[in-house]
Design a protein around this motif. Structure first.
Motif, mmCIF file in Angstrom:
data_model
loop_
_atom_site.group_PDB
_atom_site.id
_atom_site.type_symbol
_atom_site.label_atom_id
_atom_site.label_comp_id
_atom_site.label_asym_id
_atom_site.label_seq_id
_atom_site.Cartn_x
_atom_site.Cartn_y
_atom_site.Cartn_z
ATOM 1 N N GLY A 24 0.757 -1.247 0.000
ATOM 2 C CA GLY A 24 0.000 0.000 0.000
ATOM 3 C C GLY A 24 0.783 1.291 0.000
ATOM 4 O O GLY A 24 0.192 2.371 -0.055
ATOM 5 N N LEU A 25 2.104 1.227 0.026
ATOM 6 C CA LEU A 25 2.906 2.432 0.205
ATOM 7 C C LEU A 25 2.795 3.402 -0.972
ATOM 8 O O LEU A 25 2.903 4.611 -0.798
ATOM 9 N N PHE A 26 2.540 2.889 -2.176
ATOM 10 C CA PHE A 26 2.558 3.746 -3.364
ATOM 11 C C PHE A 26 1.151 4.014 -3.912
ATOM 12 O O PHE A 26 1.014 4.438 -5.059
ATOM 13 N N LYS A 27 0.132 3.801 -3.084
ATOM 14 C CA LYS A 27 -1.245 3.959 -3.565
ATOM 15 C C LYS A 27 -1.511 5.372 -4.065
ATOM 16 O O LYS A 27 -2.150 5.573 -5.116
ATOM 17 N N GLU A 28 -1.033 6.380 -3.336
ATOM 18 C CA GLU A 28 -1.321 7.753 -3.752
ATOM 19 C C GLU A 28 -0.530 8.165 -4.994
ATOM 20 O O GLU A 28 -0.828 9.192 -5.605
ATOM 21 N N TRP A 29 0.444 7.346 -5.380
ATOM 22 C CA TRP A 29 1.242 7.646 -6.567
ATOM 23 C C TRP A 29 0.711 6.970 -7.820
ATOM 24 O O TRP A 29 1.259 7.157 -8.923
ATOM 25 N N LEU A 30 -0.371 6.202 -7.679
ATOM 26 C CA LEU A 30 -0.911 5.469 -8.823
ATOM 27 C C LEU A 30 -1.350 6.371 -9.979
ATOM 28 O O LEU A 30 -1.081 6.039 -11.147
ATOM 29 N N PRO A 31 -2.027 7.490 -9.747
ATOM 30 C CA PRO A 31 -2.394 8.331 -10.898
ATOM 31 C C PRO A 31 -1.187 8.788 -11.718
ATOM 32 O O PRO A 31 -1.243 8.801 -12.958
ATOM 33 N N LEU A 32 -0.090 9.136 -11.037
ATOM 34 C CA LEU A 32 1.113 9.534 -11.769
ATOM 35 C C LEU A 32 1.713 8.350 -12.512
ATOM 36 O O LEU A 32 2.201 8.491 -13.640
ATOM 37 N N MET A 33 1.714 7.172 -11.897
ATOM 38 C CA MET A 33 2.222 5.985 -12.584
ATOM 39 C C MET A 33 1.417 5.718 -13.855
ATOM 40 O O MET A 33 1.976 5.450 -14.927
ATOM 41 N N GLU A 34 0.090 5.788 -13.737
ATOM 42 C CA GLU A 34 -0.763 5.540 -14.900
ATOM 43 C C GLU A 34 -0.519 6.573 -15.988
ATOM 44 O O GLU A 34 -0.455 6.231 -17.179
ATOM 45 N N GLU A 35 -0.352 7.820 -15.583
ATOM 46 C CA GLU A 35 -0.060 8.875 -16.553
ATOM 47 C C GLU A 35 1.255 8.599 -17.273
ATOM 48 O O GLU A 35 1.361 8.710 -18.504
ATOM 49 N N GLY A 36 2.282 8.230 -16.509
ATOM 50 C CA GLY A 36 3.591 7.984 -17.097
ATOM 51 C C GLY A 36 3.611 6.777 -18.013
ATOM 52 O O GLY A 36 4.201 6.815 -19.113
#
Length: 266
Positions: A24-36
């Motif tokens: 769960g550590l990177f959950k808030e970073w998922l939108p940026l991951m999807e964008e990238g």
């Protein structure tokens, strides 16, 4: 979540097995991951590959963080650098490269068993990859051989397209088949949700099954090195090659190409 993000037990497991899962550590970073990842797939880089599949699609590409702002923000601002420094037991975390891997639904081609280290021009005991799925993964999760980062010889590096030798020479151990020898090798494998991450040493032998599910499996991997990592010559062109780097054997990786993101981690 505690500030340190990783427990002493997890650090010990990483040192012993060469791999752990962090939830769960990177959950808030998922939108940026999807964008990238979306930008990377729409605008592939010079190293992009389709991996010669005859059914489905297995796309991968690397070394795009300097041209994809979402990736650079994740590298510089996410918890990744401090997390890997603690797992590696290193005071620093220097970024090596990004890697996107996408298996579309109905892609039976597996990721072959391999170590990353033989493909790289890096040697050292303080290395770490973070593998982060953007989609729920079950059977197509990463698989890792526990303790393989301590094997005496590295595994023969091969081309993913046709299983041919990656280098013309080298003293390697044969590519293992842990499924054929389940009593000899312990395989680590976790069902994962978006926001989870697997950390593993560059020397840890790993692979993945094909994606026979009805949903795609996207993953972003970030590669890091620690205090003891040094440039080493390999018997041919490495992957990634980083042409023109100018480094010599035994030197630390140049920080203008491979930025030091975390320092003085205690």
């Amino acid at each position: 979540m505690e500030r340190c993000m990783i427990t002493q037990t997890q650090i010990a497991d990483y040192q012993r097995d060469g791999a752990i899962v962090v939830r769960g550590l990177f959950k808030e970073w998922l939108p940026l991951m999807e964008e990238g990842v979306a930008q990377n797939m729409a605008e592939p880089g010079e190293y992009a590959s389709e991996n010669a599949v005859t059914q489905g699609r297995f796309f991968d590409d690397y070394c795009n963080w300097t041209r994809i702002p979402a990736f650079e923000k994740i590298v510089r601002e996410s918890p990744a650098a401090e997390l890997v420094a603690r797992a590696m037991q290193s005071r620093s975390a220097q970024f090596f490269h990004d890697h996107v891997l996408v298996k579309e639904p109905g892609t039976p081609k597996p990721t072959p068993w391999h170590q990353d280290a033989p493909y790289y021009f890096v040697t050292g005991e303080q290395t770490a990859s973070i593998w982060m799925p953007l989609d729920p993964v079950r059977d197509a999760s990463l698989r890792l051989i526990a303790g393989s980062h301590k094997w005496d010889k590295m595994v023969r590096p091969v081309s993913w397209a046709d299983d041919s030798d990656f280098y013309d020479k080298g003293d390697w151990t044969p590519v293992p088949d842990p499924d054929a020898h389940p009593d000899d090798m312990r395989v680590l494998e976790w069902e994962m949700e978006p926001g989870d991450a697997v950390l593993f040493d560059f020397r840890t032998v790993h692979g993945a099954r094909g994606n026979t599910a009805q949903a795609r499996r996207r993953a972003l991997s970030l590669r890091w090195v620690g205090d003891d990592a040094r440039y080493v010559e390999r018997p041919g062109r490495t992957s990634p090659p980083f042409p023109g780097h100018g480094m010599q054997g035994g030197e630390r990786l140049r920080e203008d190409w491979f930025p030091m993101i975390a320092r003085d981690v205690t």
